[in-house]
Design a protein around this motif. Structure first.
Motif, mmCIF file in Angstrom:
data_model
loop_
_atom_site.group_PDB
_atom_site.id
_atom_site.type_symbol
_atom_site.label_atom_id
_atom_site.label_comp_id
_atom_site.label_asym_id
_atom_site.label_seq_id
_atom_site.Cartn_x
_atom_site.Cartn_y
_atom_site.Cartn_z
ATOM 1 N N ALA A 81 0.832 -1.211 0.000
ATOM 2 C CA ALA A 81 0.000 0.000 0.000
ATOM 3 C C ALA A 81 0.864 1.259 0.000
ATOM 4 C CB ALA A 81 -0.919 -0.004 1.215
ATOM 5 N N VAL A 82 1.927 1.259 0.829
ATOM 6 C CA VAL A 82 2.839 2.417 0.897
ATOM 7 C C VAL A 82 3.532 2.624 -0.445
ATOM 8 C CG1 VAL A 82 4.965 3.317 1.950
ATOM 9 C CG2 VAL A 82 3.202 2.292 3.396
ATOM 10 N N LEU A 83 4.018 1.533 -1.037
ATOM 11 C CA LEU A 83 4.697 1.635 -2.340
ATOM 12 C C LEU A 83 3.744 2.129 -3.428
ATOM 13 C CD1 LEU A 83 6.942 -1.574 -2.354
ATOM 14 C CD2 LEU A 83 7.694 0.787 -2.145
ATOM 15 N N GLY A 84 2.486 1.661 -3.361
ATOM 16 C CA GLY A 84 1.474 2.126 -4.315
ATOM 17 C C GLY A 84 1.244 3.620 -4.208
ATOM 18 N N LEU A 85 1.127 4.124 -2.940
ATOM 19 C CA LEU A 85 0.938 5.562 -2.714
ATOM 20 C C LEU A 85 2.150 6.370 -3.170
ATOM 21 C CD1 LEU A 85 -0.738 5.554 0.828
ATOM 22 C CD2 LEU A 85 -1.775 6.377 -1.288
ATOM 23 N N VAL A 86 3.350 5.831 -2.879
ATOM 24 C CA VAL A 86 4.595 6.522 -3.269
ATOM 25 C C VAL A 86 4.684 6.633 -4.788
ATOM 26 C CG1 VAL A 86 7.134 6.314 -3.334
ATOM 27 C CG2 VAL A 86 5.895 5.941 -1.194
ATOM 28 N N TYR A 87 4.381 5.535 -5.484
ATOM 29 C CA TYR A 87 4.481 5.556 -6.945
ATOM 30 C C TYR A 87 3.399 6.446 -7.560
ATOM 31 C CZ TYR A 87 4.944 4.205 -11.788
ATOM 32 O OH TYR A 87 5.127 4.248 -13.150
ATOM 33 N N VAL B 199 13.507 -0.519 -0.034
ATOM 34 C CA VAL B 199 14.740 -0.915 0.673
ATOM 35 C C VAL B 199 14.721 -0.378 2.109
ATOM 36 C CG1 VAL B 199 17.258 -0.593 0.754
ATOM 37 C CG2 VAL B 199 16.132 -1.117 -1.421
ATOM 38 N N SER B 200 14.302 0.888 2.278
ATOM 39 C CA SER B 200 14.264 1.519 3.619
ATOM 40 C C SER B 200 13.309 0.771 4.547
ATOM 41 C CB SER B 200 13.821 2.976 3.514
ATOM 42 O OG SER B 200 14.686 3.707 2.695
ATOM 43 N N LEU B 201 12.103 0.461 4.046
ATOM 44 C CA LEU B 201 11.105 -0.195 4.889
ATOM 45 C C LEU B 201 11.486 -1.650 5.185
ATOM 46 C CD1 LEU B 201 7.771 1.244 3.439
ATOM 47 C CD2 LEU B 201 8.907 1.863 5.563
ATOM 48 N N LEU B 202 12.112 -2.324 4.228
ATOM 49 C CA LEU B 202 12.598 -3.692 4.479
ATOM 50 C C LEU B 202 13.697 -3.687 5.541
ATOM 51 C CD1 LEU B 202 12.701 -5.255 0.884
ATOM 52 C CD2 LEU B 202 11.133 -5.856 2.737
ATOM 53 N N ALA B 203 14.576 -2.687 5.489
ATOM 54 C CA ALA B 203 15.643 -2.558 6.498
ATOM 55 C C ALA B 203 15.045 -2.290 7.882
ATOM 56 C CB ALA B 203 16.603 -1.433 6.109
ATOM 57 N N ALA C 55 2.095 9.109 -6.201
ATOM 58 C CA ALA C 55 2.446 10.509 -5.948
ATOM 59 C C ALA C 55 3.651 10.963 -6.762
ATOM 60 C CB ALA C 55 2.719 10.719 -4.464
ATOM 61 N N SER C 56 4.617 10.054 -6.960
ATOM 62 C CA SER C 56 5.891 10.473 -7.570
ATOM 63 C C SER C 56 6.079 10.005 -9.013
ATOM 64 C CB SER C 56 7.053 9.941 -6.727
ATOM 65 O OG SER C 56 7.086 8.521 -6.765
ATOM 66 N N ARG C 57 5.422 8.899 -9.388
ATOM 67 C CA ARG C 57 5.645 8.254 -10.695
ATOM 68 C C ARG C 57 7.132 7.957 -10.923
ATOM 69 N NH1 ARG C 57 0.716 8.264 -10.460
ATOM 70 N NH2 ARG C 57 -0.752 8.662 -12.149
ATOM 71 N N SER C 58 7.812 7.614 -9.818
ATOM 72 C CA SER C 58 9.256 7.367 -9.894
ATOM 73 C C SER C 58 9.570 5.957 -9.377
ATOM 74 C CB SER C 58 10.009 8.412 -9.058
ATOM 75 O OG SER C 58 11.356 8.045 -8.888
ATOM 76 N N LEU C 59 10.075 5.101 -10.269
ATOM 77 C CA LEU C 59 10.474 3.751 -9.864
ATOM 78 C C LEU C 59 11.684 3.789 -8.940
ATOM 79 C CD1 LEU C 59 10.048 1.782 -13.224
ATOM 80 C CD2 LEU C 59 8.718 1.460 -11.135
ATOM 81 N N LYS C 60 12.570 4.752 -9.193
ATOM 82 C CA LYS C 60 13.785 4.893 -8.381
ATOM 83 C C LYS C 60 13.423 5.221 -6.927
ATOM 84 C CE LYS C 60 18.197 7.373 -8.623
ATOM 85 N NZ LYS C 60 18.916 8.459 -9.312
ATOM 86 N N LEU C 61 12.529 6.178 -6.754
ATOM 87 C CA LEU C 61 12.095 6.553 -5.405
ATOM 88 C C LEU C 61 11.347 5.404 -4.740
ATOM 89 C CD1 LEU C 61 11.839 8.751 -3.227
ATOM 90 C CD2 LEU C 61 9.798 9.582 -4.394
ATOM 91 N N SER C 62 10.498 4.712 -5.485
ATOM 92 C CA SER C 62 9.750 3.564 -4.947
ATOM 93 C C SER C 62 10.702 2.464 -4.482
ATOM 94 C CB SER C 62 8.790 3.007 -6.002
ATOM 95 O OG SER C 62 7.888 4.009 -6.434
#
Length: 299
Positions: free
Chosen positions: A69-75, A89-93, A77-84
């Motif tokens: 859900a977070v990744l869906g919202l991030v993508y 990686v941050s949330l998995l860590a 809002a940003s339309r950026s695969l790099k940011l997603s």
């Protein structure tokens, strides 16, 4: 001689008067909190219920669903695969180092505080933009709110409402709301007068000018204010943990009192990761919205 004795007596007199004044104020606030504290606290029951529900939802939902859900919202809002990918990686860590639950608690508090700050701050910013008198009254209050040490906000809130989530939320909102108010006011005031005159010439009412012209054109500036509000709310999370707000702030506080360097560092880095995620996503969304607006204007 009389003059010098007056000078030596004056500090003692002023100290006594100041002490008496402080005791009077303390007594009055204490009586007020005893008399009306429970009534005021009951007004915040719906907010507390929503906060508890939202926190439980984030914690009880399987991590992979929340992550999706977070990744869906991030993508979105940003339309950026790099940011997603960076967010993934941050949330998995964060999950790998056992900070998932505390992160979800912090996320719920920050989300609620940001939504409340937007809901309260934008109308106040609009009022300031439309009335010079309102601006002259509100600006000094914002100056005080931004310069007051964060710990000071906890004192009246705890005296009135005790320790828990709601006092923490109120303290965070008071600390974090000034940027969104200031930049809403600034964004609306920066809208070109010729554009407003053109809208008026086409027969637009005051509300149509506000919602159809001023707010859309001021949106990049307002988004910058929201961005700063989120950053200040995250900064306040550690301080709010002192009055029982659970989340990433409490392990940081624990690490300070018990000198757990690694615990403090990891939870501090988790707060930094959240701050960067919020910052990048909101900035990218604001840039996209601006480009879309410019494109529609040119069209």
């Amino acid at each position: 001689m009389a003059n010098s004795s007056w000078l030596t007596e004056f500090p003692d007199m002023s100290r006594r008067e100041l002490l008496s004044f402080r005791q009077t104020l303390d007594g009055a606030y204490r009586d007020f909190s005893r008399e009306y504290g429970d009534t005021i606290e009951s007004l915040f029951d719906p907010l507390l219920s929503f906060l508890i529900w939202f926190e439980d939802l984030l914690i009880s939902t399987p991590w992979w669903i929340v992550l999706g859900a977070v990744l869906g919202l991030v993508y979105y809002a940003s339309r950026s695969l790099k940011l997603s990918a960076g967010v993934l990686v941050s949330l998995l860590a964060i999950g790998y180092f056992g900070m998932w639950e505390d992160t979800m608690r912090t996320l719920s508090i920050i989300t609620v505080c940001t939504l409340m700050s937007i809901a309260i701050g934008i109308p106040i910013g609009i009022l300031m933009a439309q009335s010079d008198r309102a601006r002259s009254i509100i600006t000094p209050l914002l100056d005080i709110m931004q310069t007051m040490p964060a710990f000071v906000y906890l004192i009246p809130v705890v005296m009135l409402l005790g320790i828990g989530k709601i006092p923490g939320v109120i303290a965070v909102i008071i600390y974090a709301i000034p940027p969104v108010i200031r930049l809403t006011n600034l964004g609306i005031r920066l809208v070109d007068t010729e554009t407003l005159e053109a809208a008026t010439a086409y027969g637009a009412t005051r509300s149509q000018r506000l919602f159809g012209v001023q707010l859309p054109l001021a949106m990049p500036t307002i988004m910058a204010g929201i961005n700063q509000t989120i950053m200040m709310a995250l900064a306040m999370v550690v301080v709010a943990s002192m009055i029982g707000v659970k989340g990433l702030g409490q392990p940081v506080l624990k690490s300070i009192t018990n000198q757990y360097f690694t615990l403090g560092l990891l939870n501090g880095l988790a707060i930094v990761a959240l701050a960067i995620i919020f910052d990048r996503v909101s900035q990218t969304y604001a840039k996209r919205a601006q480009k879309h607006l410019e494109g529609s204007n040119h069209g």
